[in-house]
Motif scaffolding. Structure first.
Motif, mmCIF file in Angstrom:
data_model
loop_
_atom_site.group_PDB
_atom_site.id
_atom_site.type_symbol
_atom_site.label_atom_id
_atom_site.label_comp_id
_atom_site.label_asym_id
_atom_site.label_seq_id
_atom_site.Cartn_x
_atom_site.Cartn_y
_atom_site.Cartn_z
ATOM 1 N N LEU A 97 0.830 -1.206 0.000
ATOM 2 C CA LEU A 97 0.000 0.000 0.000
ATOM 3 C C LEU A 97 0.861 1.251 0.000
ATOM 4 O O LEU A 97 0.614 2.189 -0.766
ATOM 5 C CB LEU A 97 -0.910 -0.026 1.232
ATOM 6 C CG LEU A 97 -1.782 1.209 1.501
ATOM 7 C CD1 LEU A 97 -2.632 1.563 0.298
ATOM 8 C CD2 LEU A 97 -2.659 0.962 2.721
ATOM 9 N N HIS A 98 1.874 1.266 0.827
ATOM 10 C CA HIS A 98 2.794 2.409 0.923
ATOM 11 C C HIS A 98 3.532 2.623 -0.395
ATOM 12 O O HIS A 98 3.661 3.749 -0.880
ATOM 13 C CB HIS A 98 3.783 2.144 2.057
ATOM 14 C CG HIS A 98 4.736 3.253 2.346
ATOM 15 N ND1 HIS A 98 5.925 3.425 1.663
ATOM 16 C CD2 HIS A 98 4.674 4.275 3.255
ATOM 17 C CE1 HIS A 98 6.567 4.468 2.149
ATOM 18 N NE2 HIS A 98 5.834 5.013 3.106
ATOM 19 N N GLU A 99 3.984 1.516 -0.998
ATOM 20 C CA GLU A 99 4.735 1.614 -2.251
ATOM 21 C C GLU A 99 3.855 2.104 -3.390
ATOM 22 O O GLU A 99 4.285 2.911 -4.218
ATOM 23 C CB GLU A 99 5.343 0.254 -2.594
ATOM 24 C CG GLU A 99 5.933 0.140 -4.003
ATOM 25 C CD GLU A 99 7.054 1.132 -4.283
ATOM 26 O OE1 GLU A 99 7.308 1.411 -5.482
ATOM 27 O OE2 GLU A 99 7.666 1.657 -3.328
ATOM 28 N N ARG A 100 2.619 1.639 -3.446
ATOM 29 C CA ARG A 100 1.714 2.091 -4.502
ATOM 30 C C ARG A 100 1.479 3.591 -4.421
ATOM 31 O O ARG A 100 1.585 4.308 -5.425
ATOM 32 C CB ARG A 100 0.384 1.357 -4.416
ATOM 33 C CG ARG A 100 -0.617 1.784 -5.488
ATOM 34 C CD ARG A 100 -1.929 1.027 -5.406
ATOM 35 N NE ARG A 100 -2.672 1.357 -4.183
ATOM 36 C CZ ARG A 100 -3.870 0.875 -3.895
ATOM 37 N NH1 ARG A 100 -4.438 -0.001 -4.707
ATOM 38 N NH2 ARG A 100 -4.483 1.218 -2.780
ATOM 39 N N ALA A 101 1.177 4.083 -3.222
ATOM 40 C CA ALA A 101 0.938 5.513 -3.048
ATOM 41 C C ALA A 101 2.191 6.311 -3.390
ATOM 42 O O ALA A 101 2.117 7.332 -4.102
ATOM 43 C CB ALA A 101 0.499 5.797 -1.612
ATOM 44 N N SER A 102 3.336 5.869 -2.903
ATOM 45 C CA SER A 102 4.593 6.574 -3.151
ATOM 46 C C SER A 102 4.924 6.605 -4.635
ATOM 47 O O SER A 102 5.387 7.624 -5.171
ATOM 48 C CB SER A 102 5.736 5.905 -2.375
ATOM 49 O OG SER A 102 5.474 5.894 -0.998
ATOM 50 N N ARG A 103 4.701 5.467 -5.312
ATOM 51 C CA ARG A 103 5.016 5.380 -6.736
ATOM 52 C C ARG A 103 4.115 6.298 -7.556
ATOM 53 O O ARG A 103 4.580 7.010 -8.445
ATOM 54 C CB ARG A 103 4.888 3.937 -7.215
ATOM 55 C CG ARG A 103 5.305 3.746 -8.691
ATOM 56 C CD ARG A 103 5.302 2.279 -9.075
ATOM 57 N NE ARG A 103 3.963 1.714 -9.077
ATOM 58 C CZ ARG A 103 3.493 0.866 -8.157
ATOM 59 N NH1 ARG A 103 4.266 0.492 -7.148
ATOM 60 N NH2 ARG A 103 2.259 0.395 -8.228
ATOM 61 N N PHE A 104 2.819 6.282 -7.256
ATOM 62 C CA PHE A 104 1.896 7.160 -7.980
ATOM 63 C C PHE A 104 2.325 8.625 -7.838
ATOM 64 O O PHE A 104 2.349 9.379 -8.809
ATOM 65 C CB PHE A 104 0.474 7.013 -7.427
ATOM 66 C CG PHE A 104 -0.247 5.768 -7.883
ATOM 67 C CD1 PHE A 104 0.204 5.006 -8.952
ATOM 68 C CD2 PHE A 104 -1.401 5.354 -7.231
ATOM 69 C CE1 PHE A 104 -0.468 3.867 -9.360
ATOM 70 C CE2 PHE A 104 -2.091 4.224 -7.634
ATOM 71 C CZ PHE A 104 -1.621 3.473 -8.699
ATOM 72 N N LEU A 105 2.658 9.025 -6.613
ATOM 73 C CA LEU A 105 3.045 10.412 -6.372
ATOM 74 C C LEU A 105 4.359 10.747 -7.063
ATOM 75 O O LEU A 105 4.489 11.806 -7.693
ATOM 76 C CB LEU A 105 3.163 10.667 -4.868
ATOM 77 C CG LEU A 105 3.581 12.070 -4.451
ATOM 78 C CD1 LEU A 105 2.564 13.109 -4.910
ATOM 79 C CD2 LEU A 105 3.770 12.150 -2.939
ATOM 80 N N ALA A 106 5.324 9.853 -6.961
ATOM 81 C CA ALA A 106 6.636 10.093 -7.563
ATOM 82 C C ALA A 106 6.547 10.235 -9.077
ATOM 83 O O ALA A 106 7.165 11.129 -9.665
ATOM 84 C CB ALA A 106 7.592 8.960 -7.184
ATOM 85 N N ILE A 107 5.773 9.368 -9.712
ATOM 86 C CA ILE A 107 5.621 9.443 -11.168
ATOM 87 C C ILE A 107 4.919 10.743 -11.558
ATOM 88 O O ILE A 107 5.309 11.418 -12.522
ATOM 89 C CB ILE A 107 4.846 8.223 -11.697
ATOM 90 C CG1 ILE A 107 5.678 6.951 -11.554
ATOM 91 C CG2 ILE A 107 4.456 8.422 -13.164
ATOM 92 C CD1 ILE A 107 4.914 5.670 -11.873
#
Length: 311
Positions: free
Chosen positions: A233-243
């Motif tokens: 969950l943390h990685e998905r949110a972080s990845r979406f924001l980073a991209i």
């Protein structure tokens, strides 16, 4: 002459008298107890009167930063999820109540203007400001000017679509970045994970505490502790924001990227993922010379910027 800045939130109104250099001369804070438009107008008037009384001055202009989508020039709040508003003519209502000129802008636009003139953006001409707190917001400064777009809603990074048809966002649409990364939505997803019984580490972190005590920091702690579900969950949110931020850097080629908001301040793992994403996914030429910095003015950036927009 000093001007008045207003920070309109979902639970309180802050007002400040600000001089031409961005220095706050006085401030006042009043709780929002009635979220109906007329009730909020009266709360703003109360806070404004108190701030002017403390400063011992009168003003002839007022800038308002509000969390929501604001129509350009008209001061109409098209959507304000925190207040449950749609198509509220806040500018006109306030101008009639206060008796002087009022300019209503998105809270991130106000924050960007404050940082540009009195904070970490000083000296920049092209800047991208991204705040992740309860929601996700951004603002664009190009050639020293605030980019508002044809309708006044340019820079709504939180409402780009990252999962078409995905989670419901507070704006009423589905799949927005904010629905996955905004603080309120991170909390909602963490509570869903806790209720599913699939995250033992999260269960141990929360223990007998009220689930309402969960914050985005709780999720990051569970992810750092090695919980697979929390990590996903943390990685998905972080990845979406980073991209999303990396793509904005590629598109806008800012000389400065300012990061702020409670999630990026208190969840260093998410902030680090954004920095890594900008390096990995923005184009090399767009990030040459890019300076990344933290917003300096904290909670005062929006109130100072709102005042300076009418100075």
């Amino acid at each position: 002459m000093p001007t008045l800045g207003i920070d309109l939130g979902g639970t309180s109104v802050r007002a400040a008298v600000v001089d031409a250099k961005g220095k706050m001369l006085s401030s006042a804070k009043v709780a929002v107890t009635d979220r109906k438009p007329q009730g909020v107008v009266e709360t703003i008037a109360q806070a404004a009167d108190e701030a002017m009384k403390r400063a011992g001055v009168k003003v002839d202009g007022c800038g308002v930063g509000a969390a929501g989508q604001i129509h350009k020039d008209s001061g109409i709040v098209s959507v304000a999820p925190n207040l449950g508003w749609r198509n509220v003519p806040l500018g006109d209502l306030l101008q009639k109540r206060l008796g002087y000129g009022v300019k209503v802008v998105n809270d991130l636009s106000a924050a960007a203007w404050g940082e540009l003139h009195a904070g970490a953006g000083r000296g920049a001409q092209d800047m991208l400001v991204v705040f992740v707190g309860s929601g996700v917001g951004s603002a664009i400064i190009a050639d020293g000017r605030l980019v508002q777009g044809g309708g006044g809603v340019a820079g709504e990074l939180g409402h780009i679509k990252v999962v078409p048809g995905g989670r419901l966002c507070g704006c009423g649409e589905h799949g927005c970045l904010e629905a996955y990364v905004g603080g309120h939505n991170l909390i909602a997803q963490t509570k869903e994970l806790l209720a599913s019984g699939r995250s033992r580490i999260l269960e141990s972190l929360v223990g007998d505490s009220d689930p309402d005590s969960i914050t985005p920091v709780t999720l990051e702690k569970a992810a750092d502790a090695g919980d697979a579900e929390a990590k996903e969950l943390h990685e998905r949110a972080s990845r979406f924001l980073a991209i999303a931020v990396a793509n904005q850097v590629t598109m806008l080629n800012p000389s400065r990227l300012l990061l702020g908001g409670g999630v990026l301040t208190y969840c260093p793992g998410i902030r680090q993922r954004v920095l890594e994403g900008v390096q990995m996914w923005s184009s090399q030429t767009s990030r040459e010379g890019l300076l990344v910095a933290d917003a300096e003015l904290g909670d005062d950036s929006g109130i100072i910027g709102a005042a300076l927009l009418v100075a």
